[in-house]
Design an enzyme around this catalytic site. Structure first.
Site, PDB file in Angstrom:
ATOM      1  N   ASP A 108      -5.287  26.236 -44.273  1.00  0.00           N
ATOM      2  CA  ASP A 108      -4.301  26.261 -45.165  1.00  0.00           C
ATOM      3  C   ASP A 108      -4.906  25.597 -46.243  1.00  0.00           C
ATOM      4  O   ASP A 108      -5.195  24.298 -46.219  1.00  0.00           O
ATOM      5  CB  ASP A 108      -2.991  25.490 -44.682  1.00  0.00           C
ATOM      6  CG  ASP A 108      -2.013  25.325 -45.639  1.00  0.00           C
ATOM      7  OD1 ASP A 108      -1.311  26.405 -46.043  1.00  0.00           O
ATOM      8  OD2 ASP A 108      -1.619  24.307 -46.250  1.00  0.00           O
ATOM      9  N   GLU A 123      -4.801  32.534 -45.630  1.00  0.00           N
ATOM     10  CA  GLU A 123      -3.608  33.163 -46.339  1.00  0.00           C
ATOM     11  C   GLU A 123      -4.160  34.258 -47.426  1.00  0.00           C
ATOM     12  O   GLU A 123      -5.027  34.147 -48.141  1.00  0.00           O
ATOM     13  CB  GLU A 123      -2.679  32.345 -46.849  1.00  0.00           C
ATOM     14  CG  GLU A 123      -1.772  31.507 -45.751  1.00  0.00           C
ATOM     15  CD  GLU A 123      -0.753  30.234 -46.344  1.00  0.00           C
ATOM     16  OE1 GLU A 123       0.181  30.539 -46.262  1.00  0.00           O
ATOM     17  OE2 GLU A 123      -1.348  29.650 -47.140  1.00  0.00           O
ATOM     18  N   CYS A 129       8.212  26.546 -37.974  1.00  0.00           N
ATOM     19  CA  CYS A 129       7.996  25.129 -37.159  1.00  0.00           C
ATOM     20  C   CYS A 129       6.872  25.898 -35.853  1.00  0.00           C
ATOM     21  O   CYS A 129       7.016  26.696 -35.445  1.00  0.00           O
ATOM     22  CB  CYS A 129       9.205  24.804 -36.138  1.00  0.00           C
ATOM     23  SG  CYS A 129       8.786  23.516 -35.018  1.00  0.00           S
ATOM     24  N   CYS A 176       8.405  25.402 -32.192  1.00  0.00           N
ATOM     25  CA  CYS A 176       9.327  26.133 -31.499  1.00  0.00           C
ATOM     26  C   CYS A 176       9.526  27.591 -32.199  1.00  0.00           C
ATOM     27  O   CYS A 176      10.365  28.525 -31.903  1.00  0.00           O
ATOM     28  CB  CYS A 176      10.841  25.479 -31.819  1.00  0.00           C
ATOM     29  SG  CYS A 176      11.332  25.224 -33.281  1.00  0.00           S
ATOM     30  N   CYS A 193      11.579  19.538 -38.296  1.00  0.00           N
ATOM     31  CA  CYS A 193      12.254  20.569 -37.890  1.00  0.00           C
ATOM     32  C   CYS A 193      13.699  20.307 -37.078  1.00  0.00           C
ATOM     33  O   CYS A 193      13.793  19.391 -36.184  1.00  0.00           O
ATOM     34  CB  CYS A 193      11.540  21.385 -36.727  1.00  0.00           C
ATOM     35  SG  CYS A 193      12.097  22.830 -35.809  1.00  0.00           S
ATOM     36  N   CYS A 203      13.893  21.309 -33.019  1.00  0.00           N
ATOM     37  CA  CYS A 203      13.116  20.636 -31.832  1.00  0.00           C
ATOM     38  C   CYS A 203      12.879  19.397 -32.223  1.00  0.00           C
ATOM     39  O   CYS A 203      12.211  18.526 -31.455  1.00  0.00           O
ATOM     40  CB  CYS A 203      11.902  21.342 -31.474  1.00  0.00           C
ATOM     41  SG  CYS A 203      10.597  21.654 -32.599  1.00  0.00           S
ATOM     42  N   ASP A 226       1.045  20.559 -44.316  1.00  0.00           N
ATOM     43  CA  ASP A 226      -0.232  21.464 -44.382  1.00  0.00           C
ATOM     44  C   ASP A 226      -0.647  21.667 -42.953  1.00  0.00           C
ATOM     45  O   ASP A 226      -1.156  22.852 -42.654  1.00  0.00           O
ATOM     46  CB  ASP A 226      -1.165  20.675 -45.296  1.00  0.00           C
ATOM     47  CG  ASP A 226      -0.750  20.655 -46.655  1.00  0.00           C
ATOM     48  OD1 ASP A 226      -0.015  21.673 -46.855  1.00  0.00           O
ATOM     49  OD2 ASP A 226      -1.172  19.652 -47.435  1.00  0.00           O
TER      50      ASP A 226
END
Length: 455
Positions: free
Chosen positions: A218, A310, A363, A366, A382, A385, A392
């Site tokens: 990332d 990406e 997330c 989850c 999150c 969870c 990052d």
């Protein structure tokens, strides 16, 4: 049994004053051929357009000028005696360099207009200026070889040029018959002369050190890259560090007498000297940035079997008025370009996540997807969870999880963004806002099994 690849080698040159003048003369010959033929193409186009308005039939129009390299070269050979009586003093490859660049520019413009070329619209080729264009000459035929000491290269018309460093690595491959030089390009950048060799060579089969491992990358500004293993790669910010010197050189340059086209004033010697210093400072920043990216991408390609990145819209990101300079300094596009070929060379696999894949909003524990995640929020929390993690690192883990699905090959990742349902089969979730407690912890985990994700 290896594979055939086309690779480039670049070496700095230490030219004598006479060799530098010869190189500039060859570059100027190519620029002259480019400008003369471009003027001829434009004149023929304008003449044919005017004749159309007069109602001249098609068979009686002025003959069209071909835009291919062969057609441009035939026309140039007919007019070069009048345009450049000194043409015999330069190599034919010098003129061919300018004609080839014009042919490529015209083809790109045509393909862009007809929809054959994607991306931004390509404009019509422009005339090259001696003051703004990069001096370049490309040799594809003739004597291109290394001297026995491997510290000199012999090029047509330019003769024996001294290399700043030894070329033994490339020379050994050529002597062994595993490499063949396709072309040699001499250019000047940042006050230094370089020669680049395009080589067709046989590369041995390679295997990454950890062929089954997966790493998600990332990229960002705070850190140049954050790996899914949790390792942050610091952003050196070379341009920011050089700003003080660049500002001082800019102020000094502004106090000198520069060129003025309105009155035909030539720049002073001091202005030219400080302009060269400014170019050398920018070239140093570019070299430092390129060196750091090469080291990072080489390490990723040699160690990990699968690298996930990406598909960023870098051109659009550069429109951000506050972050454009920092984004350009990080070199996101160059990092992706280097990974494209280095991963293949080392026997790995590159997976490119779709541009709309919500890697930062999802997330990694989850699979819940947030509707919004401001850029200023650097910690991912999150609501389903209770995961608290650096955003990052969370995004990098989601990218690594993509490689588990073999259907996501390079350029065909999932599509999901801006809260819409855009088919995210690997996550098993829809890109809509999740209510607290809507997902059971551990029910839809997306992180790869132990030993598969790089740790």
């Amino acid at each position: 049994m290896g594979v055939r690849v086309v690779q480039a080698y670049r070496f700095a040159l230490d030219l004598t004053p006479s060799q530098e003048r010869a190189s500039l003369m060859s570059a100027g010959a190519g620029r002259l051929a480019h400008n003369e033929m471009l003027a001829r193409v434009k004149a023929v186009m304008d003449q044919r357009a005017a004749e159309h308005t007069y109602g001249v039939p098609d068979e009686a129009l002025t003959p069209a000028q071909g835009w291919s390299l062969a057609a441009l070269r035939r026309t140039w050979n007919q007019i070069k005696g009048d345009v450049a009586p000194w043409w015999a003093e330069c190599s034919k490859e010098a003129f061919n360099t300018g004609l080839d660049s014009l042919a490529r520019g015209l083809k790109n413009w045509t393909d862009s207009r007809t929809g054959k070329r994607g991306g931004r619209k390509v404009g019509f080729p422009r005339f090259k200026s001696r003051h703004r264009s990069t001096p370049t000459v490309r040799f594809t035929t003739g004597a291109i070889r290394f001297a026995p000491d491997r510290k000199h290269v012999v090029l047509p018309r330019l003769g024996r040029l001294k290399l700043h460093e030894s070329a033994r690595k490339l020379a050994r491959r050529i002597e062994a018959g595993t490499a063949r030089i396709l072309s040699a390009t001499v250019c000047r950048r940042g006050g230094r002369w370089f020669v680049s060799f395009t080589v067709d060579l046989e590369s041995p089969d390679r295997t990454p050190l950890r062929p089954r491992s997966v790493i998600g990358v990332d990229v960002g500004i705070t850190h140049l890259a954050v790996l899914s293993a949790g390792e942050p790669v610091p952003n050196p910010r070379h341009l920011d560090r050089a700003q003080q010197r660049l500002r001082a050189l800019g102020r000094a340059l502004a106090r000198k007498q520069g060129p003025d086209r309105r009155i035909g004033r030539a720049p002073s010697k001091r202005w030219q000297r400080y302009r060269g210093r400014m170019g050398a400072a920018h070239a140093r920043v570019a070299n430092l940035r390129r060196d750091g990216l090469h080291k990072l991408t080489t390490r990723l390609a040699r160690v990990y079997g699968t690298v996930v990145v990406e598909d960023l819209n870098v051109a659009g990101m550069l429109g951000h008025r506050r972050l454009a300079r920092h984004i350009a300094d990080a070199g996101f596009g160059e990092l992706r370009r280097q990974l494209d070929y280095k991963v293949v060379w080392n026997g790995g696999r590159l997976v490119v996540a779709d541009r709309w894949y919500p890697s930062s909003k999802t997330c990694s524990a989850c699979g819940a997807v947030k509707a919004k995640l401001p850029l200023a929020e650097r910690i991912y929390r999150c609501a389903s969870c209770g995961l608290v993690l650096d955003r990052d690192v969370n995004a990098a883990r989601n990218l690594a999880a993509l490689a588990a699905n073999e259907s996501h090959t390079a350029g065909s990742g999932p599509v999901a963004g801006r809260g819409a349902i855009r088919k995210t089969p690997n996550m098993g979730q829809e890109a809509v806002k999740r209510q607290p407690g809507a997902t059971t912890v551990g029910q839809t985990g997306t992180v790869l099994p132990q030993g598969m994700t790089a740790a």
